[in-house]
Design a protein around this motif. Structure first.
Motif, PDB file in Angstrom:
ATOM      1  N   ASN A 418      16.488  27.421  19.219  1.00 26.24           N
ATOM      2  CA  ASN A 418      16.725  28.051  17.916  1.00 26.24           C
ATOM      3  C   ASN A 418      17.569  27.080  17.094  1.00 26.24           C
ATOM      4  O   ASN A 418      18.800  27.098  17.184  1.00 26.24           O
ATOM      5  CB  ASN A 418      17.484  29.383  18.058  1.00 26.24           C
ATOM      6  CG  ASN A 418      16.669  30.446  18.758  1.00 26.24           C
ATOM      7  OD1 ASN A 418      15.530  30.697  18.398  1.00 26.24           O
ATOM      8  ND2 ASN A 418      17.249  31.059  19.781  1.00 26.24           N
ATOM      9  N   PRO A 419      16.974  26.209  16.295  1.00 24.75           N
ATOM     10  CA  PRO A 419      17.782  25.229  15.550  1.00 24.75           C
ATOM     11  C   PRO A 419      18.690  25.855  14.509  1.00 24.75           C
ATOM     12  O   PRO A 419      19.659  25.243  14.071  1.00 24.75           O
ATOM     13  CB  PRO A 419      16.727  24.326  14.915  1.00 24.75           C
ATOM     14  CG  PRO A 419      15.463  25.115  14.901  1.00 24.75           C
ATOM     15  CD  PRO A 419      15.529  26.002  16.119  1.00 24.75           C
ATOM     16  N   ARG A 420      18.352  27.076  14.085  1.00 28.16           N
ATOM     17  CA  ARG A 420      19.143  27.783  13.070  1.00 28.16           C
ATOM     18  C   ARG A 420      19.286  26.903  11.822  1.00 28.16           C
ATOM     19  O   ARG A 420      18.287  26.462  11.276  1.00 28.16           O
ATOM     20  CB  ARG A 420      20.479  28.242  13.670  1.00 28.16           C
ATOM     21  CG  ARG A 420      20.292  29.202  14.852  1.00 28.16           C
ATOM     22  CD  ARG A 420      21.605  29.742  15.406  1.00 28.16           C
ATOM     23  NE  ARG A 420      21.373  30.732  16.450  1.00 28.16           N
ATOM     24  CZ  ARG A 420      21.254  30.402  17.750  1.00 28.16           C
ATOM     25  NH1 ARG A 420      21.378  29.162  18.163  1.00 28.16           N
ATOM     26  NH2 ARG A 420      21.013  31.347  18.638  1.00 28.16           N
ATOM     27  N   SER A 421      20.507  26.604  11.390  1.00 26.93           N
ATOM     28  CA  SER A 421      20.663  25.837  10.157  1.00 26.93           C
ATOM     29  C   SER A 421      20.657  24.327  10.386  1.00 26.93           C
ATOM     30  O   SER A 421      20.689  23.556   9.437  1.00 26.93           O
ATOM     31  CB  SER A 421      21.970  26.230   9.461  1.00 26.93           C
ATOM     32  OG  SER A 421      23.082  25.772  10.210  1.00 26.93           O
ATOM     33  N   GLU A 422      20.618  23.904  11.637  1.00 26.98           N
ATOM     34  CA  GLU A 422      20.672  22.475  11.940  1.00 26.98           C
ATOM     35  C   GLU A 422      19.280  21.830  11.928  1.00 26.98           C
ATOM     36  O   GLU A 422      18.252  22.503  12.051  1.00 26.98           O
ATOM     37  CB  GLU A 422      21.315  22.247  13.307  1.00 26.98           C
ATOM     38  CG  GLU A 422      22.806  22.510  13.352  1.00 26.98           C
ATOM     39  CD  GLU A 422      23.435  21.944  14.616  1.00 26.98           C
ATOM     40  OE1 GLU A 422      23.390  20.717  14.802  1.00 26.98           O
ATOM     41  OE2 GLU A 422      23.953  22.747  15.423  1.00 26.98           O
ATOM     42  N   GLU A 476      14.756  31.091  15.456  1.00 28.80           N
ATOM     43  CA  GLU A 476      15.499  30.976  14.206  1.00 28.80           C
ATOM     44  C   GLU A 476      15.451  29.547  13.690  1.00 28.80           C
ATOM     45  O   GLU A 476      16.001  28.635  14.313  1.00 28.80           O
ATOM     46  CB  GLU A 476      16.941  31.415  14.415  1.00 28.80           C
ATOM     47  CG  GLU A 476      17.079  32.889  14.812  1.00 28.80           C
ATOM     48  CD  GLU A 476      18.511  33.306  15.021  1.00 28.80           C
ATOM     49  OE1 GLU A 476      19.339  33.059  14.109  1.00 28.80           O
ATOM     50  OE2 GLU A 476      18.822  33.847  16.089  1.00 28.80           O
ATOM     51  N   ILE A 477      14.780  29.366  12.547  1.00 31.65           N
ATOM     52  CA  ILE A 477      14.621  28.043  11.962  1.00 31.65           C
ATOM     53  C   ILE A 477      14.969  28.121  10.474  1.00 31.65           C
ATOM     54  O   ILE A 477      14.376  28.901   9.728  1.00 31.65           O
ATOM     55  CB  ILE A 477      13.181  27.523  12.130  1.00 31.65           C
ATOM     56  CG1 ILE A 477      12.796  27.476  13.607  1.00 31.65           C
ATOM     57  CG2 ILE A 477      13.023  26.149  11.499  1.00 31.65           C
ATOM     58  CD1 ILE A 477      11.342  27.103  13.850  1.00 31.65           C
ATOM     59  N   ALA A 478      15.932  27.330  10.048  1.00 30.63           N
ATOM     60  CA  ALA A 478      16.322  27.231   8.637  1.00 30.63           C
ATOM     61  C   ALA A 478      16.554  28.592   7.990  1.00 30.63           C
ATOM     62  O   ALA A 478      16.087  28.870   6.889  1.00 30.63           O
ATOM     63  CB  ALA A 478      15.257  26.458   7.863  1.00 30.63           C
TER      64      ALA A 478
END
Length: 498
Positions: A418-422, A476-478
Motif C-alpha cells: 500500500n504505497p499510500r501517499s509515497e 491504497e495508492i495516492a
C-alpha cells in the motif's frame, strides 16, 4: 458506532467530578443536565450525547463541536484550546480529553469489560491469530463471545468489518456494553501499542492479557524499540488486568515476565520450566500432532492443520488462555483439529493446481522470515514469494524486509504493498537497497503483475507465498483505495483468468 439498546443517563456533575473537569456553570446548574450517551465522532452524535472533542494530528475535534450540537449534543468535553470553538452549550474542560475519554465511557456504561471475562492480546505478530483461535475455542465450547481485532468485530455470530485494530475508547466501551447486553460470556480483543500510547485502553480491564512477541515495527510512531516495548508493557499492570500470559521464548517476553507486577502464566515452545509448553511436536503428517503440558502437569493431546512454529506458539497461547478461563481441556482437544485461525494468515488458495499457494499478512522482517521458514518445512520444490512494503509507515524496516524476503525463498518478487501517499518506486528502492536481484528474481512495481509472474514460475511441488496484505480488500495508492484482494488475484492468476 454500535450502542446498547437500553441505556441509562448520567448527570453532568458526576462526569465533571470523575475527571476533575472545570466548567463556567455552577454545580447546581450542571446537576440539571443529564447525558444519555457519548461519542468522540460528531457524525455519530445522537440527541442527549456528551461530545468528547479530542485534538488530532491535523485538526482539533472541537472544530466539529457545533456540528455535534446541531445533532443534539447537550454538552462538550474538551481541552482549553478546544473550548474556544464552542458557544452556547455547557463545556467541561480537562487537560487531556483523550486520556479521560475511556474512563468516562466506562463510568457511563458501568464497566462492561469487567462483566465479560475480557481477554486482551498484544505483541508485534500473532495478535489476530491468537485472538481468533481463542474466540473459536470459546464458540466450540458453547461460550458465546465477542471478538474485536484487525479483521473484524464479532458479537456471537454477527460480524462487521473493523476500521482499526483497537477501537477508540468510547467505541470500545459501547461495544463491550452491547456484548454484555447480548449475554456474551467473554470479550477477546487485540490491543495495539498505538492504543496504549493514545489512551484508548483507559477504562478497560481484562481478566487476562497475553504477550506474543516483539520485533521491529511502528518505529515511525514510537521512535525506538524500547519505547515500543514500554507501550506494550504498560498493559501488564493492575490498572488494566488481573493476570498475564506471556511467551518467554523471546528476549522481550522474558523481560516482561520478570518486569510485570501481574501474576505470570508463562508459555514456551521448548522450555519445560514454563507453565505451558509443548512436550511433543510431530510435523511428519498432513496435520501437526502435539502434546502440551499445562498447569499442574495437565496433558492435552491433539492435532492441528496450522503450520509453522509461530502458529504453534499462537495455538499454545490460545489453549492456555482457554483452559485458564475455565474451558474443559477435553473440549479443547476435540476442537483444535477444526480451528482455522484468522483470515489472510497463511491462508491457502487452491483452484486445483499441482503446487501450493498461500496469502499471508506478514509485514515485518521477523514475520516474513517466520512464514517463509514455515513454508520451507512442507515444500519439496521451490519457494516463490512476493512482498512489498507499505508507504507512510516505518521506513527503517524496508531493507530488513527485503533481506528477509531474498534470504527466505528461492525466487523473490519485490512489488508494491500500500504505497499510500509515497512514490512506490522509491519504496522499492529502499526495500531492495544494495541487494542483488537477479533473474528469475524480479522487481515488479504493479502488484497484480508481480503475482501473475510468480504464478508463471510455479510447478508441481512448489509453493507460492503472497505476503504483506493478507485479508485486506483494497490497495491504497495516492490517496485512493482500489479494490484488491490478494486471494482473489492469486486465484485468478492460477486459473489463467485475465
Amino acid at each position: 458506532m454500535m450502542r446498547p439498546f437500553s441505556q441509562s443517563t448520567l448527570k453532568l456533575t458526576k462526569v465533571a467530578g470523575a475527571v476533575s473537569a472545570t466548567c463556567e456553570l455552577s454545580e447546581a446548574e450542571l446537576s440539571k443536565i443529564e447525558i444519555s450517551g457519548l461519542t468522540h465522532n460528531d457524525s455519530q452524535v445522537e440527541p442527549g450525547d456528551l461530545f468528547i472533542a479530542i485534538p488530532g494530528a491535523n485538526r482539533h475535534g472541537a472544530e466539529f463541536a457545533m456540528s455535534a450540537v446541531s445533532k443534539g449534543a447537550v454538552a462538550i468535553l474538551t481541552d482549553s484550546a478546544g473550548a474556544a470553538y464552542v458557544q452556547g452549550i455547557p463545556v467541561l474542560v480537562v487537560a487531556d480529553p483523550r486520556r479521560v475519554a475511556g474512563n468516562i465511557a466506562a463510568l457511563f456504561y458501568n464497566e462492561p469489560m469487567r462483566d465479560l471475562s475480557s481477554i486482551g492480546i498484544t505483541g508485534t505478530n500473532g495478535k489476530t491469530t491468537v485472538s481468533t483461535l481463542i474466540y473459536q475455542i470459546f464458540e466450540a465450547a458453547g461460550r458465546d463471545s465477542g471478538l474485536i481485532g484487525t479483521i473484524e468485530t464479532r458479537i456471537g455470530k454477527d460480524a462487521v468489518e473493523s476500521s482499526r485494530t483497537t477501537p477508540e475508547a468510547t467505541d470500545l466501551q459501547a461495544l463491550s456494553a452491547v456484548m454484555r447486553e447480548r449475554h456474551m460470556r467473554h470479550l477477546v480483543m487485540e490491543v495495539s501499542s498505538h492504543a496504549m500510547v493514545l489512551h484508548r485502553m483507559q477504562g478497560a480491564h481484562f481478566a487476562f492479557v497475553g504477550f506474543t512477541n516483539l520485533t521491529q515495527d511502528h518505529l515511525d510512531f514510537h521512535g525506538d524499540i524500547e519505547s515500543y516495548f514500554a507501550a506494550k508493557a504498560k498493559l501488564f499492570t493492575y490498572e488494566f488486568a488481573d493476570q498475564a500470559v506471556i511467551n518467554i521464548d523471546t528476549e522481550y517476553g522474558a523481560r516482561l515476565a520478570d518486569k510485570t507486577e501481574l501474576p505470570v502464566i508463562s508459555l514456551s515452545r521448548l522450555n519445560p520450566q514454563a507453565t505451558w509448553h509443548f512436550a511433543e511436536i510431530d510435523t511428519s503428517g498432513k496435520q501437526v500432532h502435539f502434546k502440551i503440558r499445562g498447569s499442574g502437569g495437565m496433558l492435552i493431546e491433539s492435532s492441528t492443520k496450522l503450520r509453522g512454529g509461530y502458529n504453534l506458539d499462537n495455538l499454545l497461547m490460545a489453549i492456555a488462555v482457554a483452559v485458564e478461563s475455565g474451558v474443559d481441556p477435553v473440549d479443547i482437544a476435540a476442537a483444535v483439529p477444526a480451528l482455522s485461525g484468522a483470515a489472510g494468515r497463511l491462508e491457502e488458495v487452491s483452484v486445483g493446481q499441482s503446487y501450493s499457494a498461500f496469502v499471508d499478512y506478514a509485514h515485518t522482517p521477523d514475520a516474513v522470515s517466520n512464514v517463509l521458514e514455515s513454508i520451507r518445512e512442507f515444500t519439496s520444490g521451490k519457494v516463490i514469494a512476493v512482498l512489498g512494503c507499505g508507504g507512510d509507515r516505518d521506513s527503517s524496516k524496508r531493507p530488513l524486509m527485503g533481506q528477509a524476503l531474498l534470504k527466505g525463498c528461492d525466487i523473490a518478487v519485490f512489488t508494491s504493498d500500500n504505497p499510500r501517499s509515497e512514490d512506490p518506486s522509491q519504496i522499492l528502492k529502499e526495500m531492495v537497497g544494495k541487494l542483488k536481484v537477479s533473474e528469475p528474481a524480479r522487481v515488479i512495481e504493479d502488484r497484480k503483475s508481480a503475482i501473475e509472474y510468480a504464478v508463471s514460475l510455479a510447478s508441481q511441488g512448489d509453493t507460492i507465498a503472497i505476503l504483506g496484505k493478507g485479508h485486506e480488500l483494497g490497495q491504497e495508492i495516492a490517496g485512493k483505495k482500489l479494490d484488491f484482494d490478494d486471494r482473489k488475484v492469486l486465484a485468478q492468476a492460477i486459473a489463467g483468468v485475465k
